[in-house]
Scaffold this active site. Structure first.
Site, short mmCIF file in Angstrom:
data_model
loop_
_atom_site.label_atom_id
_atom_site.label_comp_id
_atom_site.label_asym_id
_atom_site.label_seq_id
_atom_site.Cartn_x
_atom_site.Cartn_y
_atom_site.Cartn_z
N GLU A 129 -10.74 14.92 0.84
CA GLU A 129 -10.37 14.66 2.23
C GLU A 129 -8.86 14.59 2.34
O GLU A 129 -8.16 14.62 1.33
CB GLU A 129 -11.04 13.38 2.73
CG GLU A 129 -10.76 12.15 1.90
CD GLU A 129 -11.61 10.94 2.31
OE1 GLU A 129 -12.83 11.10 2.46
OE2 GLU A 129 -11.04 9.86 2.46
N HIS A 164 2.83 9.78 7.41
CA HIS A 164 3.61 10.97 7.08
C HIS A 164 4.63 10.68 6.00
O HIS A 164 4.81 11.46 5.09
CB HIS A 164 4.36 11.48 8.32
CG HIS A 164 3.46 12.17 9.28
ND1 HIS A 164 3.90 12.62 10.49
CD2 HIS A 164 2.16 12.48 9.20
CE1 HIS A 164 2.89 13.18 11.12
NE2 HIS A 164 1.82 13.09 10.37
#
Lengths: 407, 312
Positions: free
Chosen positions: B227, B265
């Site tokens: 994932e 991020h």
């Protein structure tokens, strides 16, 4: 869990990290009242008024109500006009900033309402650097990341000048060693007092991350002052929610007004929920399966209305709550329950769904796909409930049925 | 042959609260040899499990089972008294890291941590402490390990498994079940299915599992389910390309997941901007892995990979 800048700086101050002096204000009068003691204590007539929201990019952000006004403002009126001039300028700023909606690159177009301001001393900056602590998943250790490009988003630095990012992996049995801190300091071009202060700062930050279970600390910029101090001009800290039980003081810093109400309610019931813009509500067990369910809905032409993982330990009550949260979204035109029971038992899900429909009714199509632990019992509960439910044999079948039924 | 667990596995259960008891009962019904339990305050007692045998498990048993599992205060005592050689952990998050350390200290070679929600910094310390020991940790936050008809450790539903030719390794619990059921349905079956867990710091990664499957003669092909986040899948793709000659199929969840918030991020920066579903799928394609478009196509993707390798 995220906290505000002023809270992050207070935690840093308590742990020996150098930060500017400042005061938090929730009203215009509090903001004005912060000025005089701050100016007197620091001897600096310059102050900065900073919006406190849980999003970055505030300096470049603008208010919906005041398109010319930035989220962070430096007040220099006091250099010539004395403290009264500073107070007047801060009053004017606070009047416009408090209660207004600030939009930054991270808030999305809806922006965030500013309910707190941080009035901080001005700093005579010589250099702006970047420093962060985060988990390196490859090594399973914390990593200190530094760059000379302070004030720039680290994503941009990584993209354009990756050689300017310095890294040191922290051995949990040792902590950040002196030689590592020195290597980073020298790499950042520090020398003399600034090198010594920089090393001390980095070591204290590594301890901060470990002891408070911070999963991300970003200081951008970390500044070197003209007199060789190294201090955090901004501070963003996120905490590992799973470790909050051992930090009640940190848990108390949570500002629920900064969070999505539906996501908050979901969290109370142990559900992992993220609101999206589509029309197919999803109730799934397992994060991977929940993501894959969304992927499949898109692939058959639908748009998911949410990500929802009920987790492994959910009770009937939790599942009922999950169902209610999904049905409350007016965009939802159909619901897909996709369960592959492992630790979660299918009968628990079935009971939760039946109970929720009893309580709130069901006005949109519902597709249920059950597989795994206690699947026969789960199917029996759904069958005997008399609910108008479509059943599905597999994920794609279910996704196809709900997208058709909802259109 | 199989990897990690088989009919000779003698299992110790750490943490027999309601979830621990429920899944211990299912494991015994499946035929797993559960030889000991460790639970605070229960040392010296025993816990009875009885019910109908799960006929999808170990063959050649009767219709009913009735087992008294002796309980101990410490893992050392349990191992000394019973010869347990593997442990499964259902201890709540605040005590789970300590439970892993205790199992490793007692010399257990396999420790499977099911517990979800262990603080990340606890796992950072655990991973460091396990370096240089003989203990292999699977998980945490994982469904466990199963070798069909031999031994089931963890929370996976037993009946979907069938002994066969494919090794399964997955970061996601429920997606593992999807893959397993499809492998059973297409007739390929499984050698061993390993859930490595979804936490950022875990004991066993894809490459570790692939190495085990590479050495296992019975495993003819592997399916890996990943994932978004981290670079474990990219690392696995690189390793497969250089070292692995068995056919591999894969699936990556999260193609359509909304981009994470910025803190996420910044984490991806460490690895040079990798971590998206697209980057992972591209890396797997480059390594010759057949990647399923949707989770419903995992069995089909494995079939295709086996056909390409001339094994079907």
């Amino acid at each position: 869990m995220n906290i505000h800048e002023y809270q992050a700086k207070e935690l840093m101050r308590q742990r020996g990290l150098d930060v500017p002096e400042g005061r938090m204000a929730t009203t215009i009068d509090e903001a004005v009242a912060a000025v005089r003691p701050l100016v007197e204590s620091t001897g600096n007539p310059v102050v900065v008024v900073k919006s406190q929201i849980h999003a970055g990019g505030r300096g470049k952000g603008r208010f919906h109500e005041h398109p010319d006004l930035a989220g962070v403002n430096v007040v220099t009126d006091g250099i010539k006009g004395g403290v009264e001039a500073t107070e007047a300028a801060v009053r004017d700023l606070a009047e416009r900033m408090l209660g207004s909606t600030l939009e930054t690159v991270q808030t999305g177009p809806e922006g965030k309402k500013v309910q707190r301001l941080y009035v901080e001393q001005g700093i005579a900056i010589e250099r702006e650097l970047y420093l962060s602590v985060l988990l390196d998943r490859t090594t399973g250790r914390n990593l200190l990341m530094a760059s000379t490009e302070g004030g720039t988003e680290i994503e941009v630095v990584a993209e354009e000048t990756p050689e300017k990012i310095l890294r040191e992996t922290i051995d949990p049995a040792v902590g950040l060693a002196d030689f590592q801190a020195k290597r980073l300091g020298l790499g950042l071009g520090l020398s003399g007092d600034a090198l010594k202060n920089g090393m001390r700062f980095m070591k204290a930050l590594a301890v901060f991350a470990k002891e408070l279970d911070a999963d991300m600390i970003e200081i951008n910029p970390l500044v070197v002052t003209e007199d060789g101090r190294v201090m955090a001009l901004d501070g963003k800290v996120g905490f590992d929610s799973n470790a909050l039980y051992r930090h009640p003081d940190v848990a108390a810093l949570r500002d629920e007004t900064e969070e999505n109400p539906a996501e908050l309610e979901a969290a109370e019931y142990g559900l992992s929920f993220i609101k999206l813009d589509g029309s197919i509500g999803c109730l799934v067990n397992g994060a991977g399966l929940a993501m894959a369910t969304m992927d499949t809905i898109k692939q058959v032409g639908g748009e998911p209305a949410n990500f929802l993982d009920v987790g492994g330990g959910a009770t009937t009550e939790n599942v009922t709550a999950a169902f209610k949260i999904i049905t409350r979204d007016p965009n939802v035109k159909g619901i897909f329950v996709n369960i592959f029971g492992g630790i979660m038992r299918c009968d628990t899900i079935a009971n939760g769904v039946v109970e929720a429909v009893k309580q709130v009714g069901l006005e949109v199509p519902l597709v249920v796909r059950l597989e795994g632990t206690n699947v026969e019992l789960g199917k029996q509960i759904i069958d005997e409930s008399g609910l108008n439910v479509l059943t599905a044999d597999n994920m794609r079948d279910g996704a196809t049925k709900i997208v058709e039924a909802a259109s | 042959m199989s990897v990690l667990v088989d009919v000779n596995t003698r299992l110790l259960v750490q943490g027999l609260g309601s979830a621990g008891r429920f899944h211990t009962d299912k494991a015994i019904a499946y035929g797993t040899q559960v030889v000991a339990g460790v639970h605070p305050g229960k040392g010296g007692t025993s816990l009875r499990f009885e019910g109908d045998v799960d006929q999808s498990g170990v063959p050649g048993r009767g219709d009913r089972y009735e087992v008294d599992v002796p309980m101990f205060e410490t893992v050392r005592d349990a191992v000394a008294a019973t010869g347990a050689n593997a442990s499964v952990i259902y201890v709540p998050p605040f005590g789970a890291a300590d439970a892993i350390l205790e199992a490793a200290e007692a010399g257990l070679e396999l420790v499977v941590a099911i517990t979800e929600g262990i603080p990340v910094q606890d796992m950072v310390v655990v991973k460091r402490a396990l370096e240089g020991t003989n203990t292999r940790l699977i998980g945490p936050n994982c469904p466990g390990v199963i070798t069909p008809h031999q031994c089931k450790i963890g929370i996976m539903p037993g009946y979907i498994h069938h002994a066969g030719r494919i090794g399964v390794v997955s970061r996601s619990g429920t997606l593992t079940y999807e893959a397993v059921k499809q492998l059973t349905d297409v007739g390929l079956g499984q050698t061993t299915a390993i859930g490595i867990g979804g936490d950022p710091v875990n004991g066993t990664n894809f490459v570790d599992a692939l190495k085990m499957f590479a050495a296992d003669e019975q495993t003819e092909g592997v399916i890996m389910i990943g994932e978004i986040g981290g670079t474990a899948e990219e690392d696995a793709a690189e390793w497969i390309k250089a070292n692995f000659d068995k056919p591999v199929a894969g699936f990556i969840a999260g193609t359509t997941a909304p981009p994470g918030k910025r803190m996420g991020h910044a984490g991806a920066i460490v690895s040079g901007g990798k971590g998206t579903a697209d980057a992972k799928i591209a890396a797997l394609h480059d390594a010759g892995v057949i990647v399923a478009d949707t989770p419903s196509d995992m069995g089909g993707a494995m079939t295709k990979a086996m056909q390409q390798a001339g094994l079907l």
